[in-house]
Enzyme design. Structure first.
Site, PDB file in Angstrom:
ATOM      1  N   LYS A 265     -35.435  27.257  -0.559  1.00 54.46           N
ATOM      2  CA  LYS A 265     -35.485  27.745  -1.832  1.00 54.46           C
ATOM      3  C   LYS A 265     -33.860  27.934  -2.232  1.00 54.46           C
ATOM      4  CE  LYS A 265     -36.895  31.798  -4.442  1.00 54.46           C
ATOM      5  NZ  LYS A 265     -37.684  33.010  -4.825  1.00 54.46           N
ATOM      6  N   ASP A 270     -32.109  35.248  -9.590  1.00 52.77           N
ATOM      7  CA  ASP A 270     -33.410  35.541 -10.090  1.00 52.77           C
ATOM      8  C   ASP A 270     -33.250  36.520 -10.955  1.00 52.77           C
ATOM      9  OD1 ASP A 270     -36.155  35.461 -10.410  1.00 52.77           O
ATOM     10  OD2 ASP A 270     -36.795  35.737  -8.312  1.00 52.77           O
ATOM     11  N   LYS A 277     -37.113  41.449 -14.389  1.00 52.75           N
ATOM     12  CA  LYS A 277     -37.451  42.157 -13.110  1.00 52.75           C
ATOM     13  C   LYS A 277     -36.587  43.519 -13.666  1.00 52.75           C
ATOM     14  CE  LYS A 277     -36.704  39.163  -9.220  1.00 52.75           C
ATOM     15  NZ  LYS A 277     -37.960  39.625  -8.769  1.00 52.75           N
ATOM     16  N   ASP A 288     -31.265  35.013  -3.492  1.00 54.68           N
ATOM     17  CA  ASP A 288     -32.450  34.311  -3.524  1.00 54.68           C
ATOM     18  C   ASP A 288     -32.057  33.020  -3.145  1.00 54.68           C
ATOM     19  OD1 ASP A 288     -35.180  34.468  -3.893  1.00 54.68           O
ATOM     20  OD2 ASP A 288     -35.142  34.363  -6.279  1.00 54.68           O
ATOM     21  N   ASP A 347     -41.674  35.271 -12.804  1.00 56.14           N
ATOM     22  CA  ASP A 347     -40.683  35.676 -11.755  1.00 56.14           C
ATOM     23  C   ASP A 347     -41.505  35.092 -10.513  1.00 56.14           C
ATOM     24  OD1 ASP A 347     -39.114  37.260 -10.446  1.00 56.14           O
ATOM     25  OD2 ASP A 347     -40.019  39.015 -10.529  1.00 56.14           O
ATOM     26  N   GLU A 349     -41.146  32.316  -9.433  1.00 54.97           N
ATOM     27  CA  GLU A 349     -40.354  30.954  -9.638  1.00 54.97           C
ATOM     28  C   GLU A 349     -40.148  30.121  -8.317  1.00 54.97           C
ATOM     29  OE1 GLU A 349     -38.735  33.671  -9.039  1.00 54.97           O
ATOM     30  OE2 GLU A 349     -37.353  32.880  -7.837  1.00 54.97           O
ATOM     31  N   ARG A 351     -42.145  29.446  -5.679  1.00 56.03           N
ATOM     32  CA  ARG A 351     -43.062  28.458  -5.498  1.00 56.03           C
ATOM     33  C   ARG A 351     -43.142  27.272  -6.543  1.00 56.03           C
ATOM     34  NH1 ARG A 351     -47.426  33.071  -6.157  1.00 56.03           N
ATOM     35  NH2 ARG A 351     -45.655  34.356  -5.638  1.00 56.03           N
TER      36      ARG A 351
HETATM   37  N1  BES Z   1     -37.123  36.188  -5.307  1.00 54.50           N
HETATM   38  C1  BES Z   1     -38.273  36.906  -5.405  1.00 54.50           C
HETATM   39  C2  BES Z   1     -38.775  37.629  -4.202  1.00 54.50           C
HETATM   40  C3  BES Z   1     -38.066  38.896  -3.499  1.00 54.50           C
HETATM   41  C4  BES Z   1     -38.207  39.922  -4.070  1.00 54.50           C
HETATM   42  C5  BES Z   1     -37.359  38.832  -2.314  1.00 54.50           C
HETATM   43  C6  BES Z   1     -37.585  41.262  -3.801  1.00 54.50           C
HETATM   44  C7  BES Z   1     -36.719  39.898  -1.801  1.00 54.50           C
HETATM   45  C8  BES Z   1     -36.911  41.139  -2.635  1.00 54.50           C
HETATM   46  C9  BES Z   1     -39.336  36.282  -6.148  1.00 54.50           C
HETATM   47  O1  BES Z   1     -38.893  35.109  -6.851  1.00 54.50           O
HETATM   48  C10 BES Z   1     -40.258  37.039  -6.777  1.00 54.50           C
HETATM   49  O2  BES Z   1     -39.772  37.497  -7.795  1.00 54.50           O
HETATM   50  N2  BES Z   1     -41.662  37.344  -6.486  1.00 54.50           N
HETATM   51  C11 BES Z   1     -42.391  38.081  -6.978  1.00 54.50           C
HETATM   52  C12 BES Z   1     -43.705  37.506  -7.298  1.00 54.50           C
HETATM   53  C13 BES Z   1     -44.693  38.030  -8.095  1.00 54.50           C
HETATM   54  C14 BES Z   1     -44.269  38.015  -9.561  1.00 54.50           C
HETATM   55  C15 BES Z   1     -46.075  37.509  -7.782  1.00 54.50           C
HETATM   56  C16 BES Z   1     -42.291  39.469  -6.320  1.00 54.50           C
HETATM   57  O3  BES Z   1     -42.435  39.292  -5.102  1.00 54.50           O
HETATM   58  O4  BES Z   1     -42.631  40.562  -7.056  1.00 54.50           O
HETATM   59 ZN    ZN Z   2     -37.208  34.438  -6.405  1.00 55.45          ZN
HETATM   60 MN    MN Z   3     -38.695  35.795  -8.898  1.00 54.80          MN
END
Ligand code: BES
Ligand code: ZN
Ligand code: MN
Length: 495
Positions: A265, A270, A277, A288, A347, A349, A351
């Protein structure tokens, strides 16, 4: 930093500092005994006086011992041989390099291979190399006045007997892995305004130039459009930076051998997109792209090792930004696989870019595909910063990754991919939604990816909790480069 291994006696091998172990109660290791004899019992005298107890991870620095060619001698406490475990081994190594780095020594000779620092000499050597490299790493390259680089530049592992060939290989492999981790850390720490998708592509092309074994190709948005990567492209819509799809092909074995494909990835920042966020700690979303950085680091490591295996790195990379053209919650896109996705949260994104990269990976006729992603905050809640989350559609592969994690001390913990979780991704309007709600967030993210990986053996690593450290020690860790390289090394051995 350079690493090597050789046979010798501690009083005769000349370096800035020679390191020998002392067990609990002041019992000298064999290398320490040799030094003691050469130095007219200087060591047994100071132990008798109570200056060194041998407590695990204690250190004592001595200067100019008579009869010893090295300028300095570092005594390192090994504790009780019976109580030694991996954790104490790591504490001993960490204390050793901390003490060495406090001296002006440019090189050091370590008698720790056959001296009870750990249960397995190869394991100890690898961890010593990782620890030395970690302590020498500097993250202040963007300060106008960076601190001085580490003075310690060269480490020799020494043993009284001739080291077996396996240990020599262990040193070489660990050094290449440490160099790969350094690349991964450097890229991870770079801010989003410098480390853009184009920057990552340039680095991948440079890696291809530096190693004749690596062939790098970079696809632009137009080509991705032609390939039907509607899911990947939906993420980059709000960004001014063009998305890239990078492939790095390393053929170390016969071309007929199916490759192992690593998909990383590469979200270079992000923001969350329209599902923005919150502001707190959003800077950390520059990390990210650590999955992508670990693919670059691993390819560099195996190319340096000259590993006899075919490996392909695939990196989908873009920014996730809000904007007038950005994808909105409720938008429906068509992935390269033909499956449609309702984007309920922009968010989620990672996947969305990975699914198209995973479909694209089929073109390499893979033996195995492993994706590496800072995918879910939920994984940090579940496993903290110790283990990466791991999923697989084949138990044998899961077992191999668990074993490689133990061997490299870059561990993973398997989570379930059961069908029972799949309905959480149901959508009224498309084949699936891109989120499954708060419950089991790490698992539903993996279940989403599983819908695109049915045609091959596959594992998914969620490195959200392990790729970087927050707080005062903020910085990329270089994980899971040790895990991936160890897995690949093991794959060559089993062939
Ligand atoms: N890059 C983030 C995941 C992440 C968050 C990694 C905090 C490390 C620390 C990912 O893109 C994301 O935002 N995931 C969301 C998914 C949710 C919207 C289903 C998350 O984990 O909040
Ligand atoms: Zn992300
Ligand atoms: Mn995200």
């Amino acid at each position: 930093m350079e690493f090597s291994i050789k046979q010798g006696s501690p009083e005769k091998l000349k370096s800035g500092c020679v390191v020998v172990g002392v067990f609990d109660g002041g019992k000298l290791s064999r290398a320490a005994q040799a030094l003691d004899k050469a130095a007219k019992h200087a060591l047994s005298d100071l132990i008798a006086r109570g200056d060194m107890s041998g407590k695990a991870a204690s250190t004592l620095l001595l200067h100019k011992l008579p009869g010893v060619l090295s300028e300095r001698v570092l005594l390192v406490g090994l504790g009780k041989a019976s109580e030694l475990n991996n954790k104490t081994s790591l504490e001993i190594l960490s204390a050793t390099f901390k003490a060495l780095n406090a001296t002006p020594a440019k090189d050091a000779t370590l008698f720790i291979v056959d001296e009870g620092v750990g249960k397995d000499a190869a394991w100890v050597i690898k961890q010593a190399v990782f620890n030395a490299a970690e302590q020498a790493f500097r993250a202040d390259g963007m300060k106008s006045k960076p601190a001085k680089p580490a003075t310690l530049k060269s480490i020799t592992f020494a043993s009284l007997e001739k080291p077996v060939a396996a240990l020599k290989t262990a040193v070489e492999q660990a050094a290449a892995t440490a160099h790969g981790m350094e690349l991964t850390k450097t890229l991870g720490n770079l801010p989003g305004n410098i480390c853009t998708p184009s920057y990552l592509a340039a680095k991948a092309l440079a890696l291809g130039k530096a190693h004749t074994g690596i062939k790098t190709t970079v696809l632009d948005e137009k080509t991705m459009q032609k390939l039907g990567m509607g899911s990947l492209l939906s993420v980059t819509r709000g960004s001014e930076q063009p998305a890239k799809l990078i492939t790095m092909e390393y053929y170390g074995a016969a071309k007929t051998q199916k490759p192992i494909v690593l998909v990383g990835k590469g979200i270079t920042f992000d923001t969350g997109g329209i599902s923005l966020k919150p502001g707190a700690e959003m800077d950390e979303m520059k990390y990210d792209m650590c999955g992508a950085a670990s693919v670059l680091g691993t390819l560099q490591a195996i190319a340096e090792m000259g590993l006899k295996l075919n490996v392909v790195g695939v990196i989908p990379t873009c920014e996730n930004m809000p904007g007038g053209r950005a994808t909105k919650p409720g938008d429906i896109v068509t992935s390269m696989s033909g499956q449609t996705i309702e984007i309920l949260n922009t968010d989620a994104e990672g996947r969305l870019i990975l699914c198209d990269a995973l479909t694209y990976s089929k073109k390499f006729n893979p033996d195995t595909v492993i994706d590496i992603a800072t995918l879910t905050g939920a994984c940090v809640i579940a496993l903290g910063h110790v283990a990466s989350g791991m999923f697989s559609n084949e138990d044998k592969l899961a077992g191999e990754l668990i074993a490689a994690g133990e061997q490299s001390h870059d561990r993973v913990w398997q989570l379930p991919l059961w069908e029972d979780y799949q309905p959480l991704l149901d959508s009224n309007f498309a084949d699936m939604a891109n989120i499954g709600g708060r419950a089991g967030g790490t698992i539903t993210a993996a279940c989403f990816l599983a819908r695109f990986t049915k045609d091959y053996r596959w594992a998914h690593l969620d490195i959200a909790g392990t790729a970087w450290k927050s707080g005062k020690e903020k910085g990329a860790t270089g994980r899971p480069v040790p895990l991936l390289t160890q897995y690949l090394i093991n794959r060559t051995a089993s062939k």
